[in-house]
Each structure stands twice: as C-alpha cells, then as structure tokens.
Write a protein that holds these residues in place. Structure first.
Motif, PDB file in Angstrom:
ATOM      1  N   LEU A 122       0.716  -1.376   0.314  1.00  0.00           N
ATOM      2  CA  LEU A 122       0.079   0.347   0.271  1.00  0.00           C
ATOM      3  C   LEU A 122       1.052   0.830   0.324  1.00  0.00           C
ATOM      4  O   LEU A 122       0.406   2.063  -0.737  1.00  0.00           O
ATOM      5  CB  LEU A 122      -0.622   0.713   1.035  1.00  0.00           C
ATOM      6  CG  LEU A 122      -2.421  -0.711   0.849  1.00  0.00           C
ATOM      7  CD1 LEU A 122      -2.661  -0.892   2.223  1.00  0.00           C
ATOM      8  CD2 LEU A 122      -2.885  -0.412   0.285  1.00  0.00           C
ATOM      9  N   ILE A 123       1.380   1.344   0.900  1.00  0.00           N
ATOM     10  CA  ILE A 123       2.762   2.608   0.803  1.00  0.00           C
ATOM     11  C   ILE A 123       3.564   2.527  -0.446  1.00  0.00           C
ATOM     12  O   ILE A 123       3.738   3.847  -0.862  1.00  0.00           O
ATOM     13  CB  ILE A 123       3.949   2.276   2.133  1.00  0.00           C
ATOM     14  CG1 ILE A 123       3.250   2.562   3.125  1.00  0.00           C
ATOM     15  CG2 ILE A 123       5.095   3.739   1.613  1.00  0.00           C
ATOM     16  CD1 ILE A 123       4.589   2.022   4.109  1.00  0.00           C
TER      17      ILE A 123
ATOM     18  N   ILE B  72       0.951   4.052  -2.576  1.00  0.00           N
ATOM     19  CA  ILE B  72       0.387   5.188  -2.856  1.00  0.00           C
ATOM     20  C   ILE B  72       1.653   6.366  -3.661  1.00  0.00           C
ATOM     21  O   ILE B  72       2.059   7.147  -3.311  1.00  0.00           O
ATOM     22  CB  ILE B  72       0.178   5.254  -0.889  1.00  0.00           C
ATOM     23  CG1 ILE B  72      -1.116   4.602  -0.130  1.00  0.00           C
ATOM     24  CG2 ILE B  72       0.350   7.051  -0.442  1.00  0.00           C
ATOM     25  CD1 ILE B  72      -0.819   4.920   0.588  1.00  0.00           C
ATOM     26  N   LYS B  73       3.626   6.091  -3.098  1.00  0.00           N
ATOM     27  CA  LYS B  73       3.738   6.539  -3.381  1.00  0.00           C
ATOM     28  C   LYS B  73       4.214   6.674  -5.444  1.00  0.00           C
ATOM     29  O   LYS B  73       4.086   7.843  -5.553  1.00  0.00           O
ATOM     30  CB  LYS B  73       5.631   6.424  -2.854  1.00  0.00           C
ATOM     31  CG  LYS B  73       5.315   6.356  -1.587  1.00  0.00           C
ATOM     32  CD  LYS B  73       7.667   6.020  -1.330  1.00  0.00           C
ATOM     33  CE  LYS B  73       7.655   6.148   0.009  1.00  0.00           C
ATOM     34  NZ  LYS B  73       9.031   5.752   0.472  1.00  0.00           N
TER      35      LYS B  73
ATOM     36  N   PHE C 106       1.145   6.828  -7.075  1.00  0.00           N
ATOM     37  CA  PHE C 106       0.056   7.649  -6.965  1.00  0.00           C
ATOM     38  C   PHE C 106       0.219   8.799  -7.022  1.00  0.00           C
ATOM     39  O   PHE C 106       0.333  10.442  -7.725  1.00  0.00           O
ATOM     40  CB  PHE C 106      -1.049   7.354  -6.237  1.00  0.00           C
ATOM     41  CG  PHE C 106      -2.197   8.285  -6.314  1.00  0.00           C
ATOM     42  CD1 PHE C 106      -3.319   7.969  -7.855  1.00  0.00           C
ATOM     43  CD2 PHE C 106      -2.624   9.003  -5.599  1.00  0.00           C
ATOM     44  CE1 PHE C 106      -3.482   9.012  -7.865  1.00  0.00           C
ATOM     45  CE2 PHE C 106      -3.814  10.199  -5.832  1.00  0.00           C
ATOM     46  CZ  PHE C 106      -4.600   9.989  -7.068  1.00  0.00           C
ATOM     47  N   ILE C 107       1.340   9.452  -5.920  1.00  0.00           N
ATOM     48  CA  ILE C 107       1.744  10.509  -6.024  1.00  0.00           C
ATOM     49  C   ILE C 107       3.003  10.714  -6.342  1.00  0.00           C
ATOM     50  O   ILE C 107       3.212  12.138  -6.900  1.00  0.00           O
ATOM     51  CB  ILE C 107       2.574  11.322  -4.041  1.00  0.00           C
ATOM     52  CG1 ILE C 107       1.174  10.751  -3.279  1.00  0.00           C
ATOM     53  CG2 ILE C 107       3.326  12.063  -4.283  1.00  0.00           C
ATOM     54  CD1 ILE C 107       2.046  10.460  -1.776  1.00  0.00           C
TER      55      ILE C 107
END
Length: 82
Positions: free
Chosen positions: A70-71, A74-75, A77-78
């Motif tokens: 998940l992390i 998210i990275k 996506f960011i």
C-alpha cells in the motif's frame, strides 16, 4: 515406585504399571484418568497455543507485506500526480 502384588495372579508388579504384564489385570483403573488430567495440564503450559502463536506471526507478516504494498502504491500515485 513401589512393588505390589497383582490382585488377580499374585505376581509382583510396579504400582506405576497400568496393567499386570503377566495376566493383564488393571493395576490402578483410575490411572488413565490421571494421565488425561496430566495431558490437559501440559496443554495449558508452554506448548499450548503453538499453532496460535504461529498463526499470529503469520498474520503480522501478511499485514506488514500488505502495508508495504500500500505504501509503495501511494508513493507511485503521489509521484504521478505531483
């Protein structure tokens, strides 16, 4: 440990024996019940929950793997939006 005489054949037998080795007569008919109680007591000791401990560790490892995935998502996506 004491040596007693078998009530059936009269031969000498250990009082710890479950049955007479000569005739098979039960020496102490309550002995299996005591063994069952000892087994249940040993299950409440350190060995109990070994499966549950392994299961808990497995769940923690899976949780950490999912968290890492998940992390990383998210990275990614960011970085794409930023």
């Amino acid at each position: 440990m004491a040596i007693i005489n078998c009530s059936e054949c009269g031969k000498e037998v250990s009082d710890k024996a479950e049955k007479c080795p000569n005739c098979g007569n039960p020496i102490n008919p309550y002995r299996p019940i005591l063994k069952a109680q000892q087994v249940s007591k040993s299950r409440n000791g350190k060995n109990e929950g070994c499966f549950l401990q392994t299961l808990n560790i497995g769940c923690i490892i899976i949780f950490i793997i999912i968290l890492i995935i998940l992390i990383s998502i998210i990275k990614i996506f960011i970085t794409k939006t930023g």
